[in-house]
Design a protein around this motif. Structure first.
Motif, PDB file in Angstrom:
ATOM      1  N   SER A  69      41.558  35.576  43.672  1.00  0.00           N
ATOM      2  CA  SER A  69      41.356  37.006  43.431  1.00  0.00           C
ATOM      3  C   SER A  69      42.569  37.829  43.845  1.00  0.00           C
ATOM      4  N   ALA A 109      44.986  37.451  41.057  1.00  0.00           N
ATOM      5  CA  ALA A 109      44.544  38.261  39.923  1.00  0.00           C
ATOM      6  C   ALA A 109      44.810  39.743  40.176  1.00  0.00           C
ATOM      7  N   GLY A 136      41.711  39.494  34.909  1.00  0.00           N
ATOM      8  CA  GLY A 136      40.382  38.935  34.697  1.00  0.00           C
ATOM      9  C   GLY A 136      40.376  37.754  33.765  1.00  0.00           C
ATOM     10  N   LEU A 149      41.410  34.971  36.449  1.00  0.00           N
ATOM     11  CA  LEU A 149      40.141  34.687  37.111  1.00  0.00           C
ATOM     12  C   LEU A 149      39.271  33.698  36.340  1.00  0.00           C
ATOM     13  N   VAL A 150      39.086  33.925  35.063  1.00  0.00           N
ATOM     14  CA  VAL A 150      38.161  33.068  34.305  1.00  0.00           C
ATOM     15  C   VAL A 150      38.579  31.600  34.347  1.00  0.00           C
ATOM     16  N   SER A 157      34.259  37.606  36.703  1.00  0.00           N
ATOM     17  CA  SER A 157      35.562  38.208  36.462  1.00  0.00           C
ATOM     18  C   SER A 157      35.422  39.674  36.072  1.00  0.00           C
ATOM     19  N   ILE A 213      36.990  42.809  38.124  1.00  0.00           N
ATOM     20  CA  ILE A 213      38.091  43.548  37.520  1.00  0.00           C
ATOM     21  C   ILE A 213      37.847  45.049  37.506  1.00  0.00           C
TER      22      ILE A 213
END
Length: 118
Positions: free
Chosen positions: A11, A14, A25, A29-30, A48, A52
């Motif tokens: 995170s 990201a 995201g 993240l995904v 995500s 976000i």
């Protein structure tokens, strides 16, 4: 404990990329939640999106304080982005996980190829 630390590091990455490049995201993240945290694609996408929102707000605040937001585009685009998010989430929740993962991978490859060629 390890999953919490890994989630925090993913995170943080990201968040930095979101503020720096406007991504985070979908691109960070995904896939990392899916592969490193072993999340189902649907859970990775939903998590995500939830993360976000505050990340984007903070990044937008910082960019806005530097006068780096086109507010006319923002106002017009927001309505359609909200509509698109609603439609896209509905489609996503009805797709098979494997198909969702494949669509995601093809999208990332097309974007990567386009950026590389330009």
């Amino acid at each position: 404990m390890i999953i919490g630390i890994l989630a925090a590091l993913i995170s943080l990455l990201a968040g930095v990329l979101s503020g720096l490049l406007g991504i985070g995201g979908g691109l960070v993240l995904v896939p990392l939640f899916h592969y490193l945290l072993k999340m189902d694609m649907h859970l990775a996408v939903g998590t995500s999106l939830a993360i976000i929102v505050p990340t984007a707000l903070v990044g937008a605040y910082r960019h806005g304080s530097g006068s780096f937001i086109d507010w006319r585009v923002f106002l017009f685009s927001t309505i359609f982005a909200i509509l698109g998010g609603f439609i896209g989430a509905g489609i996503s929740m009805n797709l098979d996980t494997v198909l969702l993962r494949k669509i995601f991978a093809v999208f990332l490859m097309l974007i990567a190829i386009k950026m590389f060629v330009q």
